[in-house]
Design a protein around this motif. Structure first.
Motif, PDB file in Angstrom:
ATOM      1  N   GLU A 104       0.835  -1.203   0.000  1.00  0.00           N
ATOM      2  CA  GLU A 104       0.000   0.000   0.000  1.00  0.00           C
ATOM      3  C   GLU A 104       0.869   1.252   0.000  1.00  0.00           C
ATOM      4  O   GLU A 104       1.990   1.239   0.497  1.00  0.00           O
ATOM      5  CB  GLU A 104      -0.916   0.055   1.232  1.00  0.00           C
ATOM      6  CG  GLU A 104      -1.863  -1.096   1.409  1.00  0.00           C
ATOM      7  CD  GLU A 104      -1.469  -2.016   2.525  1.00  0.00           C
ATOM      8  OE1 GLU A 104      -2.348  -2.674   3.111  1.00  0.00           O
ATOM      9  OE2 GLU A 104      -0.250  -2.090   2.820  1.00  0.00           O
ATOM     10  N   SER A 105       0.298   2.320  -0.525  1.00  0.00           N
ATOM     11  CA  SER A 105       0.953   3.630  -0.467  1.00  0.00           C
ATOM     12  C   SER A 105      -0.119   4.705  -0.532  1.00  0.00           C
ATOM     13  O   SER A 105      -1.280   4.429  -0.855  1.00  0.00           O
ATOM     14  CB  SER A 105       1.952   3.791  -1.614  1.00  0.00           C
ATOM     15  OG  SER A 105       1.285   3.735  -2.860  1.00  0.00           O
ATOM     16  N   GLY A 106       0.288   5.928  -0.210  1.00  0.00           N
ATOM     17  CA  GLY A 106      -0.606   7.060  -0.372  1.00  0.00           C
ATOM     18  C   GLY A 106      -1.169   7.641   0.906  1.00  0.00           C
ATOM     19  O   GLY A 106      -1.879   8.648   0.874  1.00  0.00           O
ATOM     20  N   GLY A 107      -0.880   7.029   2.033  1.00  0.00           N
ATOM     21  CA  GLY A 107      -1.374   7.579   3.286  1.00  0.00           C
ATOM     22  C   GLY A 107      -0.625   8.844   3.671  1.00  0.00           C
ATOM     23  O   GLY A 107       0.348   9.245   3.023  1.00  0.00           O
ATOM     24  N   GLY A 108      -1.104   9.484   4.740  1.00  0.00           N
ATOM     25  CA  GLY A 108      -0.437  10.686   5.213  1.00  0.00           C
ATOM     26  C   GLY A 108      -1.327  11.502   6.109  1.00  0.00           C
ATOM     27  O   GLY A 108      -2.387  11.047   6.558  1.00  0.00           O
ATOM     28  N   LEU A 109      -0.890  12.725   6.347  1.00  0.00           N
ATOM     29  CA  LEU A 109      -1.625  13.672   7.183  1.00  0.00           C
ATOM     30  C   LEU A 109      -2.354  14.660   6.285  1.00  0.00           C
ATOM     31  O   LEU A 109      -1.749  15.234   5.365  1.00  0.00           O
ATOM     32  CB  LEU A 109      -0.651  14.412   8.097  1.00  0.00           C
ATOM     33  CG  LEU A 109      -1.230  15.569   8.929  1.00  0.00           C
ATOM     34  CD1 LEU A 109      -2.253  15.054   9.925  1.00  0.00           C
ATOM     35  CD2 LEU A 109      -0.100  16.310   9.631  1.00  0.00           C
ATOM     36  N   VAL A 110      -3.645  14.843   6.538  1.00  0.00           N
ATOM     37  CA  VAL A 110      -4.447  15.753   5.716  1.00  0.00           C
ATOM     38  C   VAL A 110      -5.416  16.491   6.623  1.00  0.00           C
ATOM     39  O   VAL A 110      -5.837  15.969   7.660  1.00  0.00           O
ATOM     40  CB  VAL A 110      -5.188  14.959   4.612  1.00  0.00           C
ATOM     41  CG1 VAL A 110      -6.182  13.977   5.213  1.00  0.00           C
ATOM     42  CG2 VAL A 110      -5.854  15.877   3.613  1.00  0.00           C
TER      43      VAL A 110
ATOM     44  N   THR B 217      -1.321   1.369   5.636  1.00  0.00           N
ATOM     45  CA  THR B 217      -0.808   2.724   5.486  1.00  0.00           C
ATOM     46  C   THR B 217      -1.653   3.641   6.366  1.00  0.00           C
ATOM     47  O   THR B 217      -2.873   3.512   6.411  1.00  0.00           O
ATOM     48  CB  THR B 217      -0.838   3.164   4.007  1.00  0.00           C
ATOM     49  OG1 THR B 217      -0.214   4.451   3.883  1.00  0.00           O
ATOM     50  CG2 THR B 217      -2.244   3.231   3.436  1.00  0.00           C
ATOM     51  N   GLN B 218      -0.988   4.545   7.061  1.00  0.00           N
ATOM     52  CA  GLN B 218      -1.674   5.385   8.049  1.00  0.00           C
ATOM     53  C   GLN B 218      -2.276   6.612   7.385  1.00  0.00           C
ATOM     54  O   GLN B 218      -1.610   7.296   6.600  1.00  0.00           O
ATOM     55  CB  GLN B 218      -0.704   5.815   9.144  1.00  0.00           C
ATOM     56  CG  GLN B 218      -1.309   6.722  10.192  1.00  0.00           C
ATOM     57  CD  GLN B 218      -2.361   6.014  11.051  1.00  0.00           C
ATOM     58  OE1 GLN B 218      -2.235   4.806  11.317  1.00  0.00           O
ATOM     59  NE2 GLN B 218      -3.390   6.745  11.464  1.00  0.00           N
ATOM     60  N   VAL B 219      -3.533   6.866   7.717  1.00  0.00           N
ATOM     61  CA  VAL B 219      -4.216   8.084   7.296  1.00  0.00           C
ATOM     62  C   VAL B 219      -4.607   8.847   8.553  1.00  0.00           C
ATOM     63  O   VAL B 219      -5.281   8.299   9.438  1.00  0.00           O
ATOM     64  CB  VAL B 219      -5.468   7.770   6.460  1.00  0.00           C
ATOM     65  CG1 VAL B 219      -6.278   9.037   6.207  1.00  0.00           C
ATOM     66  CG2 VAL B 219      -5.069   7.112   5.144  1.00  0.00           C
ATOM     67  N   THR B 220      -4.163  10.079   8.639  1.00  0.00           N
ATOM     68  CA  THR B 220      -4.482  10.922   9.788  1.00  0.00           C
ATOM     69  C   THR B 220      -5.149  12.199   9.289  1.00  0.00           C
ATOM     70  O   THR B 220      -4.576  12.909   8.451  1.00  0.00           O
ATOM     71  CB  THR B 220      -3.229  11.269  10.595  1.00  0.00           C
ATOM     72  OG1 THR B 220      -2.593  10.065  11.031  1.00  0.00           O
ATOM     73  CG2 THR B 220      -3.577  12.127  11.803  1.00  0.00           C
ATOM     74  N   VAL B 221      -6.347  12.454   9.795  1.00  0.00           N
ATOM     75  CA  VAL B 221      -7.106  13.642   9.399  1.00  0.00           C
ATOM     76  C   VAL B 221      -7.172  14.567  10.614  1.00  0.00           C
ATOM     77  O   VAL B 221      -7.830  14.256  11.608  1.00  0.00           O
ATOM     78  CB  VAL B 221      -8.516  13.281   8.919  1.00  0.00           C
ATOM     79  CG1 VAL B 221      -9.236  14.527   8.408  1.00  0.00           C
ATOM     80  CG2 VAL B 221      -8.454  12.207   7.838  1.00  0.00           C
ATOM     81  N   SER B 222      -6.482  15.675  10.503  1.00  0.00           N
ATOM     82  CA  SER B 222      -6.382  16.585  11.648  1.00  0.00           C
ATOM     83  C   SER B 222      -6.027  17.978  11.173  1.00  0.00           C
ATOM     84  O   SER B 222      -5.297  18.143  10.189  1.00  0.00           O
ATOM     85  CB  SER B 222      -5.321  16.087  12.625  1.00  0.00           C
ATOM     86  OG  SER B 222      -5.147  17.006  13.685  1.00  0.00           O
ATOM     87  N   SER B 223      -6.532  18.958  11.885  1.00  0.00           N
ATOM     88  CA  SER B 223      -6.174  20.335  11.580  1.00  0.00           C
ATOM     89  C   SER B 223      -4.995  20.780  12.447  1.00  0.00           C
ATOM     90  O   SER B 223      -4.534  21.918  12.330  1.00  0.00           O
ATOM     91  CB  SER B 223      -7.379  21.254  11.804  1.00  0.00           C
ATOM     92  OG  SER B 223      -7.887  21.111  13.115  1.00  0.00           O
TER      93      SER B 223
END
Length: 117
Positions: free
Chosen positions: A5-11, A111-117
């Motif tokens: 997997e790829s494409g995760g991140g902080l958004v 893959t880690q997905v983090t949704v934060s302001s």
């Protein structure tokens, strides 16, 4: 079969990400035969099915992501995708790719997905 997997991140909330999962060491006919899924697991919660796509291209989504997430596949690249739009903090999780048929059940490492302001 190895799934990567790829494409995760902080958004930020309201943002978008596209996850990819490629089945290496898999011949094309085997890839095509798989039912293909994205799961996610948030800390302290069970793993949940987010989206599925069959070998015939039929899709299914968890109620929490309908209208925001889209699963797709590219047989020539032996890859599936999860387009995630209008992300919310509750979408924060580790996302896992799964491909399975009657003979085998394969998982990526996530893959880690983090949704934060």
């Amino acid at each position: 079969v190895q799934l990567v997997e790829s494409g995760g991140g902080l958004v930020q909330p309201g943002g978008s990400l596209r996850l990819s999962c490629t089945a290496s060491r898999s011949i094309l006919s085997t890839f095509i035969s798989f039912n293909k899924n994205w799961y996610r697991q948030a800390p302290g919660k069970p793993r949940e099915l987010v989206a599925s796509i069959t070998n015939m291209g039929s899709t299914n989504y968890a109620d929490s992501v309908k209208g925001r997430f889209t699963i797709s596949k590219d047989n020539t690249k032996k890859t599936i995708y999860l387009q995630m739009n209008d992300l919310k903090p509750e979408d924060t999780a580790a996302y896992f790719c799964n491909m399975a048929n009657q003979n085998t059940d394969n998982w990526g490492r996530g893959t880690q997905v983090t949704v934060s302001s």
